[in-house]
Design a protein around this motif. Structure first.
Motif, short mmCIF file in Angstrom:
data_model
loop_
_atom_site.label_atom_id
_atom_site.label_comp_id
_atom_site.label_asym_id
_atom_site.label_seq_id
_atom_site.Cartn_x
_atom_site.Cartn_y
_atom_site.Cartn_z
N LYS A 190 0.83 -1.20 0.00
CA LYS A 190 0.00 0.00 0.00
C LYS A 190 0.86 1.26 0.00
O LYS A 190 0.59 2.23 -0.70
CB LYS A 190 -0.92 -0.01 1.21
CG LYS A 190 -2.02 -1.06 1.14
CD LYS A 190 -2.90 -1.00 2.38
CE LYS A 190 -4.02 -2.05 2.29
NZ LYS A 190 -4.87 -2.03 3.50
N SER A 191 1.93 1.24 0.79
CA SER A 191 2.81 2.40 0.83
C SER A 191 3.53 2.59 -0.49
O SER A 191 3.76 3.72 -0.93
CB SER A 191 3.82 2.27 1.97
OG SER A 191 4.65 1.13 1.76
N GLU A 192 3.89 1.48 -1.13
CA GLU A 192 4.57 1.60 -2.42
C GLU A 192 3.63 2.13 -3.49
O GLU A 192 4.03 2.80 -4.43
CB GLU A 192 5.12 0.23 -2.85
CG GLU A 192 6.47 -0.10 -2.30
CD GLU A 192 7.52 0.88 -2.76
OE1 GLU A 192 7.81 0.95 -3.97
OE2 GLU A 192 8.07 1.60 -1.92
N THR A 193 2.33 1.81 -3.37
CA THR A 193 1.38 2.27 -4.37
C THR A 193 1.11 3.76 -4.22
O THR A 193 0.97 4.48 -5.20
CB THR A 193 0.05 1.50 -4.22
OG1 THR A 193 0.34 0.10 -4.25
CG2 THR A 193 -0.89 1.82 -5.37
N THR A 194 1.05 4.25 -2.99
CA THR A 194 0.68 5.64 -2.76
C THR A 194 1.85 6.60 -2.88
O THR A 194 1.67 7.74 -3.26
CB THR A 194 0.06 5.79 -1.36
OG1 THR A 194 0.99 5.29 -0.38
CG2 THR A 194 -1.22 5.00 -1.26
N GLN A 195 3.07 6.16 -2.58
CA GLN A 195 4.18 7.10 -2.58
C GLN A 195 4.58 7.45 -4.02
O GLN A 195 4.52 6.62 -4.90
CB GLN A 195 5.38 6.52 -1.83
CG GLN A 195 6.07 5.34 -2.54
CD GLN A 195 7.23 4.84 -1.74
OE1 GLN A 195 7.44 5.21 -0.61
NE2 GLN A 195 8.00 3.95 -2.34
N ALA A 653 14.51 -0.27 1.77
CA ALA A 653 14.15 0.86 0.92
C ALA A 653 14.82 0.77 -0.45
O ALA A 653 14.20 1.10 -1.47
CB ALA A 653 14.53 2.17 1.61
N ALA A 654 16.07 0.31 -0.49
CA ALA A 654 16.77 0.23 -1.77
C ALA A 654 16.13 -0.78 -2.70
O ALA A 654 16.03 -0.56 -3.92
CB ALA A 654 18.24 -0.12 -1.53
N LEU A 659 10.78 -1.96 -7.47
CA LEU A 659 9.48 -2.56 -7.74
C LEU A 659 8.51 -1.53 -8.30
O LEU A 659 8.55 -0.35 -7.94
CB LEU A 659 8.90 -3.18 -6.47
CG LEU A 659 9.74 -4.24 -5.76
CD1 LEU A 659 9.02 -4.73 -4.51
CD2 LEU A 659 10.03 -5.41 -6.68
N ILE A 660 7.64 -1.99 -9.17
CA ILE A 660 6.52 -1.19 -9.67
C ILE A 660 5.25 -1.86 -9.17
O ILE A 660 4.98 -3.02 -9.48
CB ILE A 660 6.52 -1.12 -11.20
CG1 ILE A 660 7.79 -0.43 -11.69
CG2 ILE A 660 5.29 -0.40 -11.72
CD1 ILE A 660 7.96 -0.45 -13.19
N VAL A 661 4.47 -1.13 -8.35
CA VAL A 661 3.28 -1.68 -7.71
C VAL A 661 2.06 -0.91 -8.21
O VAL A 661 2.04 0.32 -8.18
CB VAL A 661 3.38 -1.60 -6.17
CG1 VAL A 661 2.16 -2.24 -5.52
CG2 VAL A 661 4.65 -2.29 -5.68
#
Length: 907
Positions: A190-195, A653-654, A659-661
Motif C-alpha cells: 500500500k505504501s509503495e502504491t501511494t508514494q 528501501a533500496a 518494484l513497480i506496484v
C-alpha cells in the motif's frame, strides 16, 4: 499465508508495424486483443531516433478508426480508392530493441516464437525468428560504405538460437526472488502504491487504479537483473520514453521442461540456464575475469519443481535450487596463436590482494547470500604444470579473503581432481560426487514455498533434519550457492552440477510429499528424465562457449557409454578445434557489437581494425578509478549485515525502489493468469497444447510391455525404458551395445558408499566435447518408417501386459485374497454404532487400516463436504418422493401461484 500480490502481465504481446512515407506506427495489443497501445516512430530523421508514445489505451474499435484515418490522410490523392496510404509491414510478438551503426536506426522485432516451458501458468517462449527493419526512408538516408559490414557482424548473433523471454515471469531472477516479492506484507504494498516515484517513468502509474476503499489485487513488476539480460543496451534508448509493457527483456542460455508422472499426478521439472552478458565471449578469447569482477562463461542454472495439478503461485507447490558455473576469478588467459590443442595458461596480472576475486564474491554474496561454496575440479597433480597454476592462485585468493570475513560466513573451498578419479579403476567418480553433493545441499538448503509436510513430522528423516538454509513460516529459503568450475566449465562441470542437482531433486520431491525418503537411484525414470535435461543443458552451453557439444557425459563417468561414442568424440574434438581456431574471433566481434561493448563511431577505428578487445572489457585501463576499494573490508557493508540471507531479497528501501506496484480489480486482464493460460476466448486443439507435447516420463521412459510398478522411482534395467522399446533399429542396437559394455565393466559400489582415493598421476588428460543431438523442440517425433515395427511392439500377449493370463482359472490363494478384499470393502462402507462393535465383528485375516497421516480440510488433498441448508434438503427429499409416486400437498403460495397462472393463460 496467501500472497498479497500477483505478477503484472504485459499488455503488449501482439504487434503490427504499419508504414507510411513519414512514419512507422507500431500497434501493440494484449493476447485477447481488447487493449491496444500505439507507438509513432519518425522516419524523416536520418540518424536520430524519435519515438512518441501517445499514452493512451485504445479499444479495438478505436484502433480501427485511428488506422482508417491514418490510411485516408496518407493517400496520394484525396478520396482515391485504388492506392493505400498505410501499409502493413510486418506482424511480431515483441521488440528486441533499437540499434544504430554508422547510418540510421534499425528496429529488431520477434516474428516467430515457440513455447518452451510453463511455470505457474506463466509461459516462457523461445525466439524462433526475427526481422531487422531500417527506420529512415530512402529520401533522407545517408549511406556509409561500412554499414553493410557492421550489419552482417550484428546479425551473426543468431537470435533464433537459445534466446528466451516471457510476458509475465521475470526470467532474469530466480523463482525464490519472484515469489518472495509476491509475498511482501500488504502494508508495504500500500505504501509503495501511494508514494510518488521520482526516478521511474511515473506518468502511467495511475492508469486503471481503483479507489483505495474498493476491493482489489496488487500487481507487482520488478526490475530485471541486468547481468543476465542480453538486450538491455538495445532497449536503453527507449527505456525512459515508452510504457514499460513495450520493454521485453530476453535472456540467453537454455530452457527445458519435462513432465514427471507419479501415478497420474503431473510434476513439471524445469531447467533454466541464464548466461551472463558481462564479459561474455568464446572459449579461448574470454578467460578469467575482468576488472569489475565479472567472469567468463558465467551461467546460473536453476532447476524448478512444481506440482502441475495446481497452477497458481498462491495455492500451488513450488521448489527450486540454484547453482552457478564460471571461469576461475583471476586475471589469466591462453594464447591461441601457437595453434596448440591446449595452449599454455598464463597469469596476466599479479593480484596479491585478490581484488578481482573480492569483487566477484561480493556480487555473489549480494545475490545468493552465504555460504559461497567453491567446487574446484581442475587437476592438482600433473607432469607438466598446466591447470595447477589456477588451483594454486585460487587457493591463495580464497585464503586471503576469508581472513577478513566473519567465521560463520567464510567461503568454503572444495578442491577435487576429477580427472584423476576418472582414470582410477579403484573408485567410482559419481559416488564421490554424490558425497560432495549431499554436503553441499545440506549447507545451502533449497527453496520451497510451503511448510514441511505432516508426514515428515510423523516419519522424521535424519538427512532432512540436518538440512541447512533458512526456515520461514511459508517454507524454506536457499541461502548460499555452489560455484563449480574446471578450466572450460563444460564437461566436468556439467557432470558435477548434474550430481548436485540430482541430490537437490530428491530433497525437492521429498519436501512436496512425493517420495518417502530424500534419495534417488540411478536407472529410474525420474533420474533418466533429469539426466536427459542436463545433457541437453550441457550441450547447449558447450556449443555457445566452446563451439561443440559435450564429450564426457554422465554415462562416460559411469563407464557405460557405448563404444560408438569414441568416434563421435573425435569428430567433436576436430569441430571444436576448427571453431576455436577460425570462427571464434568473428563470433567474439558479433557479441561485442550486440551487447554494446563496442559502439561504432565516425572517425575512430572500426571493430575489425582493433588488435584486441581487452580495453573494451576492462574499463580501468581507459581511465583512473575515483575510489579504490579497501583491501580488508572488501565486501559491501549492507550485504554483510543481512547474511546469510541474500541482500537482493531483503525488504529494504533500496530494494523497494526496484518494484513497480499497481492496484487492479481482481478480474483485470493484467493480473488474470487464468485467462492468460487457458485463453477461453480462442479456439484451441489438443494437438497444439504444450502440456501434452512435452517430454513425459510415462510416455518416453516408462516400460510399455512389462506389467511392473509404473512408479518413476523404480529402478529399471537399461533395456526396459520406453525409448528403447519405441526407438528405431539403430537405437536398439546401441542399447544392446551399451548393455554389453555395462556388463563387462566392474560393478560400481552403492551411492551411499564413500569411494577410496587414488594416488596415480593423472598426466595431461583430454577435455573435449562430444556429440549428442541437441534438443530443439520438446515434441518427441517418431519416424514414419518404423510405424509398423512400433505397432508390432505394442501388441503383446495378455501375460506380458497384465502379468497374468485372465483366461486361466484363478488359484485358491488368489480367490482368498480377493474375498478378503471384497469383505474389507463391504465392511468399510457399513456404518456401525461404535468402533468397539466394529473391532469385535472383524473376522480373522481381514486387514485393518490405520491412518498414519492427516491433512487439514479444504486443501489440495482433501475437500470439506459442502453444507446444505434445511430448505434445500426438504426440496431434494420431495423430489425423490415424487419420483416414487408420493406427492407432497401444495402450500398456499403454490396454490395461489397456480391459480394466477391459469387465470392469465386461459381466462
Amino acid at each position: 499465508m496467501p500472497a498479497a500480490a500477483a505478477p503484472i502481465i504485459s499488455s503488449v504481446q501482439k504487434l503490427v508495424l504499419y508504414e507510411t512515407r513519414a512514419r512507422y506506427f507500431l500497434v501493440g495489443s494484449n493476447h485477447a486483443e481488447t487493449k491496444y497501445r500505439v507507438l509513432k516512430i519518425d522516419r524523416t530523421e536520418p540518424k536520430d531516433l524519435v519515438i512518441i508514445d501517445d499514452r493512451h489505451v485504445y479499444t479495438q474499435q478505436e484502433v480501427r478508426e485511428l488506422l482508417g484515418r491514418l490510411d485516408l490522410g496518407n493517400r496520394t490523392k484525396m478520396g482515391q480508392k485504388g492506392s493505400s496510404g498505410l501499409f502493413r509491414a510486418v506482424s511480431a510478438f515483441g521488440v528486441v530493441g533499437f540499434v544504430r551503426f554508422l547510418e540510421g536506426y534499425y528496429i529488431v522485432l520477434i516474428t516467430k516464437r515457440r513455447k518452451m516451458a510453463d511455470i505457474g501458468g506463466h509461459a516462457i517462449y523461445k525466439i524462433e525468428d526475427t526481422n531487422m527493419i531500417y527506420i529512415p526512408n530512402d529520401s533522407v538516408r545517408i549511406t556509409h560504405p561500412d554499414e553493410a559490414r557492421y550489419l552482417r557482424i550484428f546479425q551473426n548473433v543468431d537470435l533464433s538460437s537459445n534466446f528466451y523471454f516471457s510476458y509475465s515471469y521475470d526470467l532474469s531472477h530466480s523463482l525464490q526472488y519472484n515469489l518472495t516479492v509476491l509475498r511482501m506484507p500488504l502494508e508495504m504494498l500500500k505504501s509503495e502504491t501511494t508514494q510518488p516515484r521520482q526516478e521511474s517513468f511515473d506518468i502511467f502509474e495511475d492508469e486503471g487504479l481503483i479507489t483505495q476503499g474498493g476491493s482489489g489485487v496488487f500487481g507487482i513488476s520488478s526490475e530485471p537483473y541486468m547481468k543476465y539480460v542480453w538486450n538491455g543496451e538495445l532497449l536503453d534508448i527507449i527505456k525512459n520514453t515508452v510504457h514499460r509493457d513495450w520493454l521485453l527483456y530476453i535472456i540467453h542460455g537454455f530452457c527445458g521442461q519435462s513432465k514427471l508422472l507419479i501415478y497420474g499426478r503431473p510434476v513439471y521439472v524445469t531447467l533454466i540456464a541464464r548466461r551472463s552478458s558481462k564479459f561474455a565471449g568464446t572459449r579461448f578469447l574470454k578467460r578469467g575475469a575482468n576488472c569489475e569482477g565479472d567472469v567468463a562463461n558465467e551461467v546460473e542454472t536453476e532447476q524448478i519443481l512444481c506440482d502441475a495439478s495446481v497452477m497458481s503461485f498462491t495455492a500451488g507447490s513450488y521448489s527450486s535450487y540454484v547453482q552457478v558455473r564460471g571461469s576461475v576469478p583471476l586475471y589469466w588467459s591462453q594464447d591461441i596463436s601457437t595453434m596448440m590443442p591446449k595452449p599454455p595458461i598464463t597469469l596476466d596480472q599479479a593480484d596479491p590482494f585478490a581484488h578481482v576475486a573480492a569483487l566477484h564474491f561480493d556480487q555473489m554474496l549480494q545475490r545468493f547470500g552465504s555460504p559461497i561454496i567453491i567446487l574446484n575440479l581442475v587437476k592438482e597433480r600433473e607432469k607438466r604444470k598446466h591447470e595447477r597454476i589456477l588451483s594454486e592462485e585460487l587457493v591463495a585468493a580464497v585464503t586471503y579473503l576469508n581472513q577478513f570475513l566473519p567465521p560463520e560466513h567464510t567461503i568454503i573451498y572444495i578442491p577435487w581432481d576429477m580427472a584423476k578419479y576418472t582414470k582410477s579403476k579403484l573408485c567410482n567418480v559419481l559416488d564421490r560426487l554424490n558425497v560432495i553433493a549431499e554436503s553441499v545441499v545440506k549447507k545451502t538448503g533449497f527453496f520451497v514455498n510451503r511448510p514441511d509436510s505432516y508426514c515428515s513430522i510423523l516419519r522424521p528423516d535424519e538427512k532432512w533434519n540436518e538440512l541447512g538454509g533458512c526456515v520461514i513460516a511459508t517454507g524454506r529459503l536457499q541461502t548460499g550457492v555452489l560455484r563449480t568450475n574446471c578450466v572450460d566449465c563444460l564437461d566436468r562441470t556439467n557432470t558435477a552440477q548434474f550430481m548436485v542437482g540430482k541430490c537437490a531433486l530428491a530433497y525437492q520431491l521429498y519436501s512436496l510429499g512425493l517420495i518417502d525418503k530424500p534419495n534417488l537411484q540411478f536407472d529410474t525414470d525420474a533420474v533418466r528424465l533429469f539426466e536427459e535435461l542436463y545433457e541437453d543443458h550441457g550441450d547447449t552451453l558447450s556449443l555457445q562457449y566452446g563451439g561443440s557439444q559435450l564429450v564426457h557425459r554422465v554415462k562416460t563417468y559411469r563407464k557405460i557409454a557405448p563404444w560408438t561414442q569414441h568416434s563421435k568424440d573425435i569428430m567433436q574434438t576436430l569441430s571444436r578445434y576448427y571453431s576455436n581456431a577460425f570462427s571464434d574471433a568473428d563470433r567474439q566481434d558479433s557479441i561485442n557489437l550486440f551487447l554494446g561493448v563496442f559502439h561504432p563511431t565516425e572517425g575512430k577505428p572500426h571493430l575489425w581494425e582493433l588488435p584486441t578487445d581487452f580495453y573494451l572489457h576492462h574499463k580501468n585501463t581507459m581511465r583512473l578509478l575515483p575510489t579504490r576499494r579497501s583491501y580488508t573490508y572488501w565486501w559491501t557493508p549492507e550485504v554483510i549485515k543481512h547474511l546469510p540471507l541474500p541482500y537482493d531479497e531483503v525488504i529494504c528501501a533500496a530494494n523497494l525502489k526496484k518494484l513497480i506496484v499497481k492496484k487492479f480489480h481482481k478480474y483485470e486482464e493484467e493480473i488474470d493468469i487464468h485467462n492468460e493460460f487457458f485463453r477461453p476466448y480462442e479456439l484451441s486443439s489438443f494437438d497444439d497444447t504444450f502440456c501434452l507435447a512435452m517430454t513425459s516420463s510415462a510416455r518416453d521412459f516408462m516400460p510399455k510391455t512389462v506389467g511392473i510398478d509404473p512408479s518413476p522411482f523404480t529402478v529399471r534395467k537399461p533395456d526396459e525404458t520406453g525409448k528403447s522399446v519405441l526407438g528405431n533399429k539403430s537405437n536398439r542396437e546401441e542399447a544392446v551395445l551399451q548393455r554389453k559394455t555395462a556388463a563387462s565393466a566392474p560393478p560400481p559400489p552403492s551411492e551411499e558408499a564413500v569411494s577410496s582415493s587414488s594416488e596415480d598421476d593423472s598426466g595431461t588428460d583430454r577435455e573435449e566435447e562430444g556429440s549428442v543431438s541437441q534438443r530443439s523442440t520438446p515434441v518427441k517425433m517418431t519416424d514414419t518408417g518404423d510405424s509398423a515395427k512400433v505397432t508390432e511392439n505394442v501388441v503383446q500377449p495378455m501375460k506380458e501386459v497384465y502379468g497374468i493370463n485372465l483366461s486361466d482359472g484363478l488359484s485358491e490363494e488368489d480367490l482368498s485374497i480377493y474375498s478378503r478384499f471384497v469383505e474389507l470393502g463391504q465392511r468399510r462402507h457399513k456404518q456401525d454404532k461404535s468402533s468397539q462393535q466394529l473391532c469385535s465383528r472383524c473376522p480373522d485375516g481381514v486387514i485393518k487400516l490405520t491412518p498414519i497421516s492427516a491433512f487439514s480440510q479444504d486443501n489440495i488433498y482433501e475437500v470439506q463436504p459442502p453444507r446444505v441448508d434445511r430448505k434445500s434438503t426438504e426440496i431434494f427429499q420431495a423430489h425423490i418422493q415424487a419420483s416414487q409416486g408420493i406427492m407432497q400437498p401444495l402450500g398456499k403460495e403454490d396454490t395461489s401461484m397456480y391459480r394466477e397462472y391459469i387465470r392469465n393463460r386461459y381466462l
